[in-house]
Design an enzyme around this catalytic site. Structure first.
Site, PDB file in Angstrom:
ATOM      1  N   GLU A  38     -11.149  10.091   4.861  1.00  0.00           N
ATOM      2  CA  GLU A  38      -9.761   9.539   4.107  1.00  0.00           C
ATOM      3  C   GLU A  38     -10.365   9.133   2.619  1.00  0.00           C
ATOM      4  OE1 GLU A  38      -7.573   6.312   5.100  1.00  0.00           O
ATOM      5  OE2 GLU A  38      -5.745   7.173   4.895  1.00  0.00           O
ATOM      6  N   CYS A  47      -0.779   7.417   3.161  1.00  0.00           N
ATOM      7  CA  CYS A  47      -1.499   7.607   4.358  1.00  0.00           C
ATOM      8  C   CYS A  47      -1.071   9.297   4.867  1.00  0.00           C
ATOM      9  CB  CYS A  47      -1.076   6.692   5.295  1.00  0.00           C
ATOM     10  SG  CYS A  47       0.675   6.304   5.609  1.00  0.00           S
ATOM     11  N   LYS A 101       1.201 -11.189   6.668  1.00  0.00           N
ATOM     12  CA  LYS A 101       0.275 -11.038   5.631  1.00  0.00           C
ATOM     13  C   LYS A 101       0.178  -9.845   4.929  1.00  0.00           C
ATOM     14  CE  LYS A 101      -4.109 -10.356   5.479  1.00  0.00           C
ATOM     15  NZ  LYS A 101      -3.948  -9.955   3.870  1.00  0.00           N
ATOM     16  N   GLU A 106      -0.447   1.465  12.549  1.00  0.00           N
ATOM     17  CA  GLU A 106      -0.288   2.271  11.581  1.00  0.00           C
ATOM     18  C   GLU A 106      -1.544   2.440  10.714  1.00  0.00           C
ATOM     19  OE1 GLU A 106       2.080   4.377  11.971  1.00  0.00           O
ATOM     20  OE2 GLU A 106       3.849   3.401  12.761  1.00  0.00           O
TER      21      GLU A 106
END
Ligand code: NAD
Length: 497
Positions: free
Chosen positions: A379, A280, A171, A246
């Site tokens: 983040e 990331c 997906k 991840e």
């Protein structure tokens, strides 16, 4: 037609519709349908049915179709770059020179790697037995990917899984499904059998969550935020699935006092602004020795001012928009809040004029922020770099490790002993020395701490996508094996027969 199930494009059974927008203009790129539980059922059933034949194919057969796929991707590289640029708001230069070539190289790499699956040599570890290792695919993999590098993230999920003999239901993000759907079609053209590689376009809640909990899915591999990653772990626990995660990052960029300052400034600009900071591994916390701090801030601010924001189709454009106005507004609000406790050296603005219709945001440099502030700890996933000073090497390493994340880091120094210490003591899945960002198909990518576990790319990824099975053969051929005496001694009182 936005589902790809059993080798065919289909509409979602839900009938729910959505659009994919170009974040640089807000224009509609394509219409899609959104998958729901019934589509998940169909895709998982196709992957299950394809598994026996695909897992039984020889490594050479799997390699051959992946090799063909690499050629097909190469032949369509420009179209893929155009679509990737439009759906994700990437400057076309980045899509042409990074996203698409990286995917082609990965595919070529796994075509070769498919033939290298190996284990320990067969041997007699007990005098009475021969032991051997079988490295087997896990089964049906349910994968979920993010929007920041749609094609590359699809490749990272699909290639090691399929090369090792698994089948997959992937997906992609509902914001950016188009290149993933084309990737699956090309895989079919390359000879990957129907049902081996299926794509479901849908939301996390209506589609992803069902995939994660499906009892016929043996493993889940997820790339995305740490927040959603936690729910993936919980869902996987319901049927004890293997998990590969991840997740997010907050990469430190450590500049020691003997560093080449020009190289560090240049490197910080490239590493913090790549993909508009929606990476990331992007440099997000520049931890700079106090003796260089002010010159570093000045140098980065000067270069940030030279970065060209512009239409993504213009090869001269350096920086594209963020993925959506909602995400841009989140980044802008966070920077605005920081004005109360830190110094926004440059940026912190939403460009107007010809860029106003897109979700652009100026490159932003923040100094003098407290160590516990949100710009230092969270983040941000935007073109925002925070600079922090340090005085001693011990402090630099402590600061580098002072987040819940551990995905990537870099150390900038000309002292080999400092570099070695930094690479040893910074807890991250990748530590660069005098560079920050490059990745390579032969080497693993993956995190530590709350950045997740498991590896993408490289043959190390096979550790995640295969199960090691021990096979043990008896060598004696006798009914009463020597070891049986530890359990019972028999009618003769323990003699060997
Ligand atoms: P996200 O976590 O919001 O979404 C990722 C995917 O999960 C999407 O496909 C989304 O539809 C799906 N999803 C969302 N909620 C779900 C749920 N409840 N159940 C199942 N699926 C669900 O992340 P994003 O905003 O798409 O991507 C940005 C994040 O991805 C950042 O945190 C970034 O660091 C991370 N990322 C990590 C890596 C890595 O290799 N570690 C690579 C790229 C991106």
């Amino acid at each position: 037609m936005s589902q790809y199930i059993d080798g065919q494009r289909r509409e979602a059974l839900t009938g729910a519709r959505d659009v994919v927008r170009d974040p640089s203009t807000g224009e509609v790129v394509d219409e899609i349908t959104l998958a729901g539980p019934d589509d998940v059922e169909a895709a998982v059933a196709a992957a299950r049915a394809a598994f026996p034949a695909w897992s039984g194919a020889t490594p050479g057969e799997r390699s051959a179709v992946l090799r063909s796929l690499a050629f097909l991707l190469e032949a369509e590289a420009e179209e893929l770059a155009q679509t990737e640029s439009r759906q994700a708001g990437k400057p076309i230069r980045l899509a042409r020179e990074f996203d698409v070539p990286g995917t082609i190289d990965n595919t070529a790499f796994f075509a070769g790697a498919a033939r290298t699956l190996e284990g320990q040599a067969t041997a007699e570890y007990s005098a009475d037995h021969t032991s051997s290792i079988r490295r087997e695919p896990v089964g049906v993999v349910g994968s979920i990917a993010p929007w920041n590098y749609p094609l590359q993230m699809a490749a990272w999920k699909v290639l090691p899984a399929v090369a090792a003999g698994n089948t997959i239901v992937l997906k992609p993000s509902e914001l950016t499904p188009l290149t993933t759907l084309r990737f699956a079609e090309l895989a079919t053209q390359a000879g990957i059998p129907d049902g081996v590689f299926n794509v479901l376009t849908g939301t996390g809640v209506d589609c992803g969550a069902h995939l994660l909990r499906h009892p016929q899915v043996d493993m889940v591999s997820f790339t995305g935020s740490t927040r959603v990653g936690r729910t993936v772990l919980e869902a996987a626990a319901t049927t004890a699935k293997r998990v590969h995660l991840e997740l997010g990052g907050k990469a430190p960029f450590v500049v020691f006092d003997d560093a080449d300052l020009d190289a560090a400034i240049q490197g910080a600009v490239a590493a913090s602004l790549i993909n508009t900071g929606q990476d990331c591994t992007a440099a997000t916390r520049a931890i700079v020795h106090r003796s260089l701090h002010d010159r570093f801030v000045e140098g980065v601010a000067d270069l940030f001012a030279s970065v060209r924001l512009g239409p993504t189709q213009d090869p001269a454009t350096d920086l594209g928009p963020l993925i959506s106005t909602a995400h841009r507004d989140r980044v802008a609000a966070l920077v605005d809040r920081s004005r109360a406790y830190a110094r926004v050296v440059t940026g912190g603005t939403v460009p107007g004029g010809g860029l106003a219709a897109g979700s652009y945001y100026a490159p932003t440099l923040i100094a003098d922020a407290g160590l516990t502030s949100e710009v230092v700890r969270d983040e941000i996933f935007g073109p925002v770099l925070v600079v922090l000073p340090f005085d001693t090497d011990d402090e630099a390493i402590t600061l580098a490790n002072d987040t819940p994340y551990g995905l990537a880091a870099s150390a900038w120094t000309r002292d080999v002993y400092r570099a070695l210490r930094a690479t040893r003591e910074i807890r991250a899945g990748c530590v660069w020395v005098n560079d920050h960002i490059p990745i390579i198909s032969e080497m693993p990518h993956g995190g530590m701490k709350e950045s997740g576990f498991g590896k993408d790319m490289s043959t190390y990824s096979f550790e995640d996508y295969t199960v090691v099975k021990h096979v043990m053969f008896d060598l004696t051929g006798v009914a009463a094996k020597p070891w049986h005496r530890t359990v019972f001694t028999g009618p003769q009182g323990g003699g060997d027969r």
